[in-house]
Design a protein around this motif. Structure first.
Motif, PDB file in Angstrom:
ATOM      1  N   TYR A  75       0.859  -1.198   0.000  1.00 19.15           N
ATOM      2  CA  TYR A  75       0.000   0.000   0.000  1.00 19.15           C
ATOM      3  C   TYR A  75       0.893   1.246   0.000  1.00 19.15           C
ATOM      4  O   TYR A  75       0.690   2.171  -0.791  1.00 19.15           O
ATOM      5  CB  TYR A  75      -0.915  -0.004   1.231  1.00 19.15           C
ATOM      6  CG  TYR A  75      -1.952   1.098   1.180  1.00 19.15           C
ATOM      7  CD1 TYR A  75      -3.201   0.872   0.626  1.00 19.15           C
ATOM      8  CD2 TYR A  75      -1.668   2.368   1.663  1.00 19.15           C
ATOM      9  CE1 TYR A  75      -4.148   1.874   0.550  1.00 19.15           C
ATOM     10  CE2 TYR A  75      -2.606   3.379   1.593  1.00 19.15           C
ATOM     11  CZ  TYR A  75      -3.841   3.121   1.042  1.00 19.15           C
ATOM     12  OH  TYR A  75      -4.768   4.136   0.964  1.00 19.15           O
TER      13      TYR A  75
ATOM     14  N   ASP B 286     -12.141   3.731  -9.359  1.00 18.51           N
ATOM     15  CA  ASP B 286     -13.487   3.678  -9.953  1.00 18.51           C
ATOM     16  C   ASP B 286     -13.584   4.682 -11.099  1.00 18.51           C
ATOM     17  O   ASP B 286     -12.883   5.692 -11.091  1.00 18.51           O
ATOM     18  CB  ASP B 286     -14.522   4.096  -8.897  1.00 18.51           C
ATOM     19  CG  ASP B 286     -14.763   2.998  -7.895  1.00 18.51           C
ATOM     20  OD1 ASP B 286     -14.174   1.925  -8.050  1.00 18.51           O
ATOM     21  OD2 ASP B 286     -15.541   3.245  -6.956  1.00 18.51           O
TER      22      ASP B 286
ATOM     23  N   ALA C  68      -8.737   4.471  -1.063  1.00 20.60           N
ATOM     24  CA  ALA C  68      -7.910   3.506  -0.326  1.00 20.60           C
ATOM     25  C   ALA C  68      -8.404   2.090  -0.614  1.00 20.60           C
ATOM     26  O   ALA C  68      -7.610   1.164  -0.806  1.00 20.60           O
ATOM     27  CB  ALA C  68      -7.967   3.803   1.165  1.00 20.60           C
ATOM     28  N   SER C  69      -9.730   1.938  -0.696  1.00 23.25           N
ATOM     29  CA  SER C  69     -10.332   0.633  -0.989  1.00 23.25           C
ATOM     30  C   SER C  69      -9.920   0.166  -2.377  1.00 23.25           C
ATOM     31  O   SER C  69      -9.558  -0.997  -2.569  1.00 23.25           O
ATOM     32  CB  SER C  69     -11.850   0.752  -0.961  1.00 23.25           C
ATOM     33  OG  SER C  69     -12.305   0.434   0.296  1.00 23.25           O
ATOM     34  N   SER C  70      -9.972   1.080  -3.331  1.00 16.87           N
ATOM     35  CA  SER C  70      -9.596   0.724  -4.701  1.00 16.87           C
ATOM     36  C   SER C  70      -8.136   0.292  -4.747  1.00 16.87           C
ATOM     37  O   SER C  70      -7.783  -0.689  -5.417  1.00 16.87           O
ATOM     38  CB  SER C  70      -9.763   1.918  -5.634  1.00 16.87           C
ATOM     39  OG  SER C  70     -11.081   2.333  -5.639  1.00 16.87           O
TER      40      SER C  70
ATOM     41  N   TYR D  40      -6.428  -0.967  -2.375  1.00 13.65           N
ATOM     42  CA  TYR D  40      -6.333  -2.261  -1.702  1.00 13.65           C
ATOM     43  C   TYR D  40      -6.730  -3.396  -2.662  1.00 13.65           C
ATOM     44  O   TYR D  40      -6.059  -4.415  -2.746  1.00 13.65           O
ATOM     45  CB  TYR D  40      -7.266  -2.246  -0.482  1.00 13.65           C
ATOM     46  CG  TYR D  40      -6.571  -2.682   0.787  1.00 13.65           C
ATOM     47  CD1 TYR D  40      -5.613  -1.873   1.378  1.00 13.65           C
ATOM     48  CD2 TYR D  40      -6.870  -3.891   1.383  1.00 13.65           C
ATOM     49  CE1 TYR D  40      -4.969  -2.274   2.531  1.00 13.65           C
ATOM     50  CE2 TYR D  40      -6.239  -4.297   2.546  1.00 13.65           C
ATOM     51  CZ  TYR D  40      -5.284  -3.487   3.114  1.00 13.65           C
ATOM     52  OH  TYR D  40      -4.644  -3.877   4.252  1.00 13.65           O
ATOM     53  N   GLU D  41      -7.840  -3.168  -3.352  1.00 14.95           N
ATOM     54  CA  GLU D  41      -8.319  -4.171  -4.310  1.00 14.95           C
ATOM     55  C   GLU D  41      -7.315  -4.371  -5.434  1.00 14.95           C
ATOM     56  O   GLU D  41      -7.061  -5.482  -5.890  1.00 14.95           O
ATOM     57  CB  GLU D  41      -9.660  -3.725  -4.910  1.00 14.95           C
ATOM     58  CG  GLU D  41     -10.855  -4.137  -4.093  1.00 14.95           C
ATOM     59  CD  GLU D  41     -10.919  -5.651  -3.898  1.00 14.95           C
ATOM     60  OE1 GLU D  41     -11.097  -6.373  -4.894  1.00 14.95           O
ATOM     61  OE2 GLU D  41     -10.793  -6.102  -2.745  1.00 14.95           O
TER      62      GLU D  41
END
Lengths: 658, 79
Positions: free
Chosen positions: A100, A179, A254-256, A258-259
């Motif tokens: 990350y 996204d 942050a989620s993106s 991570y994915e």
């Protein structure tokens, strides 16, 4: 000879960055501070093939969001000092969170990054198989597997650093994609920034990503470059995107990321049996369970008290006898009756009685230190936290309340960490109900003197009443003063371990020696004063001593709780320091046997509960005044007396009725 | 959001959701999500650094005695 090349070491905390720094630079180190802050800056040099490299060990961070001073230092150094090579130290056993940070560094547009894949030797043992060559291909960044501890791979790392510094290696990293809505916004902001001076100094994509994350420093840069109107327009756009997501865009990105990392990992890592439930986890399921955990807590503390009394009482009896013998031996040697009374009755009777309980206090601290060092205390605290929340307390009240079991003064100071002023006030107001270590000696004294059996249960029940009253008052106060907020938190639970006995003994001694120190100061003073009050103008028993006058004045009130004038006097002296309750009985009665005949078990139990609940000691009052002001200090004293009286009256009457 | 946009929900969101729902240990969250402790620890550290959650430690670093005016006369803090 060419110029000295600068190498920055960046990575998460505890990934072995400093071990690598030491391995690279050896003794050629310089330690100072980063300009303007007290964060340590370590620099050192190494030479490779005739070239000199200056290594800068950057503070360990998990991300570069500029939330902490460490993150700001790391980010500014990478952006503004333009090091020749950035070595990103990655812990191979925790790739997800390490990468990350890697991608945050790469998003800055840096093309001189080398990944040092540390702890490579441990990976296989943990069932993690990483292909470094494939990893380098997938990420587009040179990857060197190393073990900073054993020195394995260091030569290859130095070679890679040297080649990167000379421009012989290229870093063409793959970057995270977000996204579609976010990517559209990044594109829009990038178009606005292109062609500006900022674009010459920083990656435009990175600036756009940081603006989306509402990064203060980047917002200031853009404000200076484009003006307020343009920045406001960009931020309005961002606000609209965020509104559509219904959550912070920072978290969305942050989620993106991570994915994105997750999707890459499968291409160069294989995990074998990594998801295992350890013995610790299984035990934690019971010990931190809201119901079983509470039962376990009661059982553990029952055995703690059992251990303290079983081992401590014979030692207490020995010490009490030693003090009594000392008094009997000294008495004939002191000719002055005044001095004899002061020494034998006042000092030995008062302070000696308190000191004879030292073994119990020491053993209690020993037991608590063992629980702390085995890792159980953190579990017990978590179980209590759950209950605290149910009673409407703020999540942040938890640490101050736990600290109260040691001493209420630092516990009240610790409420400063609670941001909400009203929640902080509630925590200050109920903290004094938590039985501190001074009250432990009173509880031990009363339990030991008046109860010949079930002592552990008696002591445990007094603690339970005190904690119960604290929670009940928290509930009442938070209903009328403030509702507790739910701060999302994770409790860091240490691994279970065999306690280091030497440290445990040292801690127990350090904490319990305070008891001896106090006996030689505050309690000694209290005992002498008590002896004076009980002997002047006439000795106690004549009805003309000051102690009797004070005691009889307060007697009608304490008699509602089944207590006599002596209990009233002891409670009055307990305000200075709780241990004075014991000292007073020591002065008034002289021996443990005489004290034991002074009242019945129910009265003794009421006295123990009232002493635990009635008023904070003077030091705690000063702390409350300092944190909340005079008004709340007086309020605390008044409402604690009221609560203690009510509980005392209730126990006395219910007990008598039973 | 426009049609076709995909909202990515990662482990980070799942961990944050569980912490907000009242799961307070890494082991609990890992068991709930069926992932390893290391993965949850990573997400927790990141969420903490981003300011979304708080990580509580019962350690000496949290010792508030350092700010206590009685520390010089009190031996309790030395423990």
């Amino acid at each position: 000879m060419g110029r000295t090349r600068v190498v920055a070491l960046a990575g998460n905390p505890n990934v072995g960055k400093t071990t690598l720094f030491n391995a690279l630079t050896g003794m050629r180190q310089h330690v100072g501070n980063w300009p303007g802050v007290t964060v340590e800056k370590k620099e050192g040099k190494f030479t490779y093939n005739g070239e000199t490299f200056l290594v800068v060990d950057l503070p360990g961070t998990y991300s570069l969001t500029a939330h902490s001073i460490d993150e700001i230092i790391t980010r500014n150094f990478l952006l503004n000092s333009k090091p020749d090579v950035v070595v990103n130290v990655v812990d191979v056993t925790a790739l997800m969170r390490n990468l990350y940070l890697t991608f945050e560094i790469l998003e800055m547009g840096l093309k001189n990054v080398v990944i040092a894949l540390n702890k490579f030797d441990l990976a296989e043992k943990k069932g993690i198989k990483v292909d470094p060559r494939r990893m380098a291909e997938v990420l587009g960044v040179p990857v060197v597997p190393i073990s900073a501890k054993s020195g394995e791979g260091l030569e290859e790392l130095k070679e890679t650093i040297a080649r990167m510094a000379r421009g012989e290696l290229k870093c063409e990293p793959v970057l995270p994609t977000y996204d579609r809505a976010v990517e559209r916004e990044i594109e829009h902001i990038s178009r606005v920034l292109e062609g500006t001076d900022l674009a010459k100094r920083y990656s435009v994509r990175w600036l756009a990503v940081k603006l989306l994350q509402r990064d203060d420093d980047v917002m200031k840069l853009v404000l200076r470059q484009l003006g307020k109107e343009k920045l406001d327009e960009i931020m309005r756009h961002i606000g609209e995107v965020e509104e559509r997501y219904g959550r912070s865009i920072d978290l969305v990105m942050a989620s993106s990321r991570y994915e994105f990392i997750d999707s890459l990992l499968h291409r160069f890592v294989e995990y074998e049996n990594v998801v295992v439930t350890s013995f610790t986890d299984q035990l934690d399921r019971v010990l931190t369970h809201p119901v079983y955990g509470l039962i376990a807590l009661a059982i553990v503390f029952y055995f703690v008290f059992k251990f303290v009394f079983a081992l401590g009482m014979p030692l207490q009896s020995l010490l009490a006898k030693a003090f009594s013998d000392l008094g009997s031996w000294l008495a004939p040697h002191i000719t002055s009756s005044l001095l004899r009374g002061l020494v034998v009755q006042g000092i030995i009777g008062g302070v000696g009685t308190v000191l004879s309980f030292f073994p119990l206090v020491f053993l209690m601290f020993f037991a608590l230190a063992v629980l702390e060092d085995t890792g159980y205390m953190a579990r017990a605290a978590l179980v209590l936290e759950d209950i605290m929340r149910k009673f409407g307390l703020s999540g942040k009240s938890f640490i101050p309340l736990i600290l109260g079991f040691g001493c209420n003064v630092p516990a009240i100071m610790a409420t400063r960490s609670i941001d909400d002023e009203k929640a902080r006030l509630v925590t200050v107001l109920i903290n004094s109900f938590i039985p501190c270590s001074a009250r432990l000696s009173v509880i031990s004294f009363i339990t030991a003197v008046f109860f010949s059996s079930h002592r552990a249960l008696v002591a445990l029940s007094i603690y339970a009443i005190a904690v119960g009253v604290a929670f009940l008052m928290a509930w009442l106060l938070s209903r009328f003063v403030v509702r507790g907020e739910r701060a999302p938190f994770v409790m860091e639970l240490p691994e279970y371990a065999v306690p280091p006995w030497k440290t445990v003994l040292l801690h127990s001694w350090e904490r319990s020696k305070e008891f001896i120190k106090k006996a030689g100061t505050v309690i000694l003073g209290g005992a002498i004063f008590m002896w004076f009050l009980s002997n002047y103008p006439e000795p106690v028993g004549t009805g003309k001593s000051y102690a009797e006058a004070i005691g009889h004045f307060l007697a009608p009130y304490v008699s509602l709780m089944g207590l006599d004038w002596k209990a009233a006097v002891s409670l009055l002296f307990g305000v200075i320091a709780k241990e004075n309750v014991i000292a007073t009985y020591g002065v008034l009665y002289g021996s443990k046997t005489a004290i034991a005949g002074a009242m019945g078990q129910l009265q003794a139990y009421v006295l123990a509960v009232v002493t635990t609940l009635y008023v904070p000691c003077i030091a705690t009052m000063a702390a409350i005044k300092g944190e909340a002001g005079w008004k709340w200090m007086f309020f605390t004293v008044a409402y604690m007396i009221a609560v203690a009286s009510l509980v005392g009256i209730l126990i006395w009457h219910v007990g008598t009725w039973l | 959001m426009a049609r076709g946009d995909v909202v990515v929900m990662s482990l980070l969101d799942d961990v944050l959701r569980l912490v907000r729902e009242g799961h307070h240990t890494v082991a609990e969250i890992a068991a709930e999500l069926g992932v390893s402790r290391e993965e949850v620890e990573g997400a927790v550290k990141l969420l903490e650094s981003m300011g979304y959650i708080e990580v509580r430690r019962l350690g000496k670093e949290d010792n508030p005695c350092s700010s206590c005016p009685l520390r010089k006369v009190c031996g309790f803090s030395k423990g």
